[in-house]
Design a protein around this motif. Structure first.
Motif, short mmCIF file in Angstrom:
data_model
loop_
_atom_site.label_atom_id
_atom_site.label_comp_id
_atom_site.label_asym_id
_atom_site.label_seq_id
_atom_site.Cartn_x
_atom_site.Cartn_y
_atom_site.Cartn_z
N GLN A 27 -3.22 8.64 17.64
CA GLN A 27 -2.48 7.80 15.60
C GLN A 27 -1.66 6.44 16.55
OE1 GLN A 27 -0.89 10.60 13.63
NE2 GLN A 27 -0.47 12.17 15.41
N VAL A 28 -2.34 5.16 15.81
CA VAL A 28 -2.31 4.25 15.67
C VAL A 28 -1.14 4.19 14.73
CG1 VAL A 28 -2.45 1.24 16.46
CG2 VAL A 28 -3.44 3.59 17.10
N PRO A 29 -0.44 3.29 14.78
CA PRO A 29 0.89 2.81 13.22
C PRO A 29 -0.30 1.66 12.53
CG PRO A 29 2.13 3.11 14.42
CD PRO A 29 0.43 3.27 15.49
N ILE A 30 -0.46 1.84 11.10
CA ILE A 30 -0.95 1.15 10.13
C ILE A 30 0.32 0.47 9.33
CG2 ILE A 30 -2.24 0.54 8.30
CD1 ILE A 30 -3.93 2.46 9.20
N GLY A 31 0.75 -0.65 9.51
CA GLY A 31 1.08 -1.81 7.97
C GLY A 31 0.47 -2.01 7.72
N LEU A 32 1.40 -2.82 6.39
CA LEU A 32 0.71 -3.35 5.45
C LEU A 32 0.71 -5.39 5.30
CD1 LEU A 32 1.35 -1.55 1.57
CD2 LEU A 32 -1.12 -2.39 3.55
N ALA A 33 -0.12 -6.56 5.48
CA ALA A 33 0.92 -7.45 5.27
C ALA A 33 0.03 -7.76 4.35
CB ALA A 33 0.34 -8.31 6.68
N GLY A 34 0.54 -9.22 3.56
CA GLY A 34 0.76 -9.74 2.85
C GLY A 34 1.69 -9.86 1.49
N PRO A 35 1.67 -9.93 -0.03
CA PRO A 35 0.36 -10.48 -0.38
C PRO A 35 -0.66 -11.61 0.84
CG PRO A 35 1.43 -9.75 -2.48
CD PRO A 35 2.30 -10.03 -0.48
N LEU A 36 -2.29 -11.45 0.43
CA LEU A 36 -2.47 -11.96 0.91
C LEU A 36 -3.87 -12.76 -0.41
CD1 LEU A 36 -4.23 -14.31 3.36
CD2 LEU A 36 -5.78 -12.43 3.89
N LEU A 37 -3.77 -14.22 -0.67
CA LEU A 37 -4.13 -15.22 -1.53
C LEU A 37 -5.66 -15.05 -1.00
CD1 LEU A 37 -5.02 -15.49 -4.81
CD2 LEU A 37 -2.83 -17.21 -4.07
N GLU A 74 -15.87 -17.15 -2.05
CA GLU A 74 -17.52 -16.91 -2.42
C GLU A 74 -17.23 -14.76 -2.95
OE1 GLU A 74 -20.21 -19.73 -0.89
OE2 GLU A 74 -19.81 -18.57 0.64
N HIS A 75 -16.80 -14.20 -1.85
CA HIS A 75 -17.05 -12.82 -1.71
C HIS A 75 -15.27 -12.15 -2.06
CE1 HIS A 75 -21.17 -13.86 -0.35
NE2 HIS A 75 -20.69 -13.85 0.02
N ALA A 76 -14.44 -12.35 -1.58
CA ALA A 76 -13.04 -12.07 -1.68
C ALA A 76 -11.87 -12.96 -2.68
CB ALA A 76 -12.52 -12.07 -0.57
N GLN A 77 -11.86 -12.54 -3.38
CA GLN A 77 -11.30 -13.00 -4.86
C GLN A 77 -9.97 -12.50 -5.35
OE1 GLN A 77 -13.83 -14.34 -8.06
NE2 GLN A 77 -15.44 -15.55 -6.59
N GLY A 78 -8.55 -13.52 -5.06
CA GLY A 78 -7.65 -12.41 -5.32
C GLY A 78 -6.50 -11.75 -4.25
N GLU A 79 -5.61 -11.62 -4.47
CA GLU A 79 -4.67 -11.07 -4.12
C GLU A 79 -5.03 -9.54 -3.26
OE1 GLU A 79 -0.29 -12.74 -5.59
OE2 GLU A 79 -0.86 -10.72 -5.71
N PHE A 80 -5.04 -9.77 -1.81
CA PHE A 80 -5.26 -8.46 -1.04
C PHE A 80 -3.86 -7.78 -0.10
CE2 PHE A 80 -9.09 -10.63 -2.38
CZ PHE A 80 -9.61 -9.65 -2.32
N LEU A 81 -3.59 -6.67 0.11
CA LEU A 81 -3.00 -5.83 1.25
C LEU A 81 -3.54 -5.77 2.16
CD1 LEU A 81 -1.09 -3.69 -1.43
CD2 LEU A 81 0.17 -5.42 -0.63
N VAL A 82 -3.33 -6.25 3.31
CA VAL A 82 -4.00 -6.15 4.56
C VAL A 82 -3.59 -4.82 5.39
CG1 VAL A 82 -4.78 -7.08 6.83
CG2 VAL A 82 -4.47 -8.32 4.43
N PRO A 83 -4.46 -3.96 5.53
CA PRO A 83 -3.31 -2.88 7.10
C PRO A 83 -4.20 -3.29 8.18
CG PRO A 83 -5.81 -2.53 6.06
CD PRO A 83 -5.60 -3.79 5.43
N LEU A 84 -2.61 -3.75 8.98
CA LEU A 84 -3.17 -3.87 10.18
C LEU A 84 -2.64 -2.56 11.50
CD1 LEU A 84 -1.75 -7.16 9.99
CD2 LEU A 84 -3.73 -7.02 9.72
N ALA A 85 -3.22 -2.41 12.32
CA ALA A 85 -2.81 -1.27 12.93
C ALA A 85 -3.14 -1.61 14.13
CB ALA A 85 -4.19 -0.62 13.36
N THR A 86 -1.39 -1.51 14.95
CA THR A 86 -1.37 -2.04 16.27
C THR A 86 0.50 -1.47 16.33
OG1 THR A 86 -0.61 -4.40 17.17
CG2 THR A 86 0.67 -3.56 14.46
N THR A 87 0.51 -1.75 17.79
CA THR A 87 2.05 -1.56 18.42
C THR A 87 2.84 -1.88 19.04
OG1 THR A 87 0.80 -0.86 20.69
CG2 THR A 87 0.94 0.95 19.20
N GLU A 88 2.21 -3.17 18.34
CA GLU A 88 3.23 -4.67 18.61
C GLU A 88 3.98 -5.38 17.80
OE1 GLU A 88 2.45 -9.37 19.64
OE2 GLU A 88 1.08 -8.44 19.63
N GLY A 89 5.48 -4.72 17.92
CA GLY A 89 6.62 -5.09 17.04
C GLY A 89 6.15 -6.98 16.85
#
Length: 390
Positions: free
Chosen positions: A59-69, A73-88
């Protein structure tokens, strides 16, 4: 010799009984109780093809980064980005970069190329025979491609690159692979292609299916120059006042730091003249079910910046060998699928969108860490957010 054996069930090795037998083995022979490893919500029946001798999950902790604008060409708009890490500090730093780029109007992303390789090497008795075979490959490309096509519905052979040395011909069979990463797909297709070649070539030849020239899961200049996976650019022009307001640095200082970093990267002969692309890429790979070993190639990066006459800063990153999938492999597992769905990238048609989101995330992280180093906030941030020791 030890008689210790890991229990396996030939009929159903993912059954509750088979998993329990392995738990009992661990508890009997080690100090671990597997209290947390053995607690999970996924269905073990979905795991064949992903893992053997299954006992549980990491189980690796997942945090949300963002919103990312993203203006892609394929990704358009704002995204909440899941980052799985143990690095504070990691999620906080990427979020800071995303805030800056969002207020600057968003990151523009472009997928430049898309190819996956298998790289057979063909052996002959002389250099002239290798040269003749090289020409024969060009003349029979359509038949070779048709042979490869018999093994896959989504893969397509688009090119055979050739590199001669001594009496050997090293090749790179380049494929498009749809929404799959494609390493296994290209291996199977290239084997079929080579079988057709061996059967139809009028001269004698020998081949190895992989001559180590695809450099699978290894950093290489050839993949950085010729692409492996997706080649994607993320770029933005940052107003000088906005950078100073959010990052506590001036654009000219960021530019000067970039020049010094370029020299350091050159001296160290690295595959990357950025700050930490592997951080964001690894965190997204774990969250979305990518093959994490591909970070060895995928973290390669070309960074480019330009201080404009008005003081604004143009900055970009090019990732030349981003190996990802939105279908197959680990992407369909329960938590990984949820993270891909969070991004709107799961399944068919999602892989280039995911590539653009990853590239934009990397650029946001590059800006945040680069600014923190110049503003002398890097160590303080890790002390405040990255320490969990008493």
């Amino acid at each position: 010799m030890s008689d210790l054996r890991i229990p396996r069930d030939r009929d159903d090795d993912y059954s509750a009984a088979a998993i329990k037998a392995r738990h009992e083995l661990v508890r009997e022979h080690t100090d671990s109780t597997l209290e947390h490893v053995a607690s999970y919500s996924l269905d073990s029946g979905t795991l064949p093809g992903n893992i053997e001798n299954f006992i549980g999950v990491a189980q690796v902790p997942i945090g949300l980064a963002g919103p990312l604008l993203v203006n892609g060409e394929h990704a358009q708009g704002e995204f909440l980005v899941p980052l799985a890490t143990t690095e504070g500090t990691l999620v906080a730093s990427y979020s800071r970069g995303m805030k800056l780029t969002r207020e600057a109007g968003g990151i523009t992303t472009t997928v430049l190329d898309d190819k996956m390789q298998r790289a057979p090497v063909f052996s002959f008795d002389s250099a002239r025979e290798a040269k003749a075979f090289s020409a024969w490959l060009d003349e029979h490309f359509d038949e070779i491609a048709a042979a490869a096509q018999t093994t896959t519905r989504s893969g397509r052979l688009v090119e055979i690159q050739k590199f001669s040395v001594s009496k050997l011909l090293y090749t790179r069979f380049n494929y498009t692979t749809g929404d799959a990463a494609g390493q296994n797909m290209t291996g199977k297709a290239t084997f079929a292609a080579c079988a057709w070649i061996k059967q139809n070539y009028p001269g004698e030849l020998h081949f190895l299916l992989e001559g180590q020239f695809a450099t699978d899961k290894k950093t290489s200049v050839v993949n950085m120059l010729h692409t492996r996976g997706k080649r994607v650019v993320a770029e933005i022009t940052l107003p000088a006042a906005l950078v100073e307001e959010h990052m506590n640095v001036t654009t000219d200082k960021l530019w000067a730091a970039r020049l010094r970093g370029q020299l350091g990267a050159f001296m160290s002969v690295t595959n990357n003249n950025g700050n930490h692309s592997a951080n964001g890429i690894t965190a997204m790979f774990i969250a979305t079910g990518q093959d994490v070993a591909n970070v060895a190639e995928s973290s390669a990066l070309y960074g480019f910046s330009e201080l404009l006459p008005n003081g604004d800063l143009y900055t970009s990153i090019t990732i030349p060998s981003l190996i990802i999938a939105t279908y197959g492999g680990g992407t369909g597992l329960a938590t990984q699928r949820e993270c891909l769905e969070l991004l709107g990238c799961y399944g068919a048609g999602g892989v280039r969108k995911l590539a653009e989101i990853i590239a934009a995330t990397v650029l946001a992280g590059e800006l945040s860490l680069g600014s923190a180093v110049v503003a002398e906030e890097w160590v303080e941030a890790h002390d405040n957010l990255g320490r969990n020791r008493p």
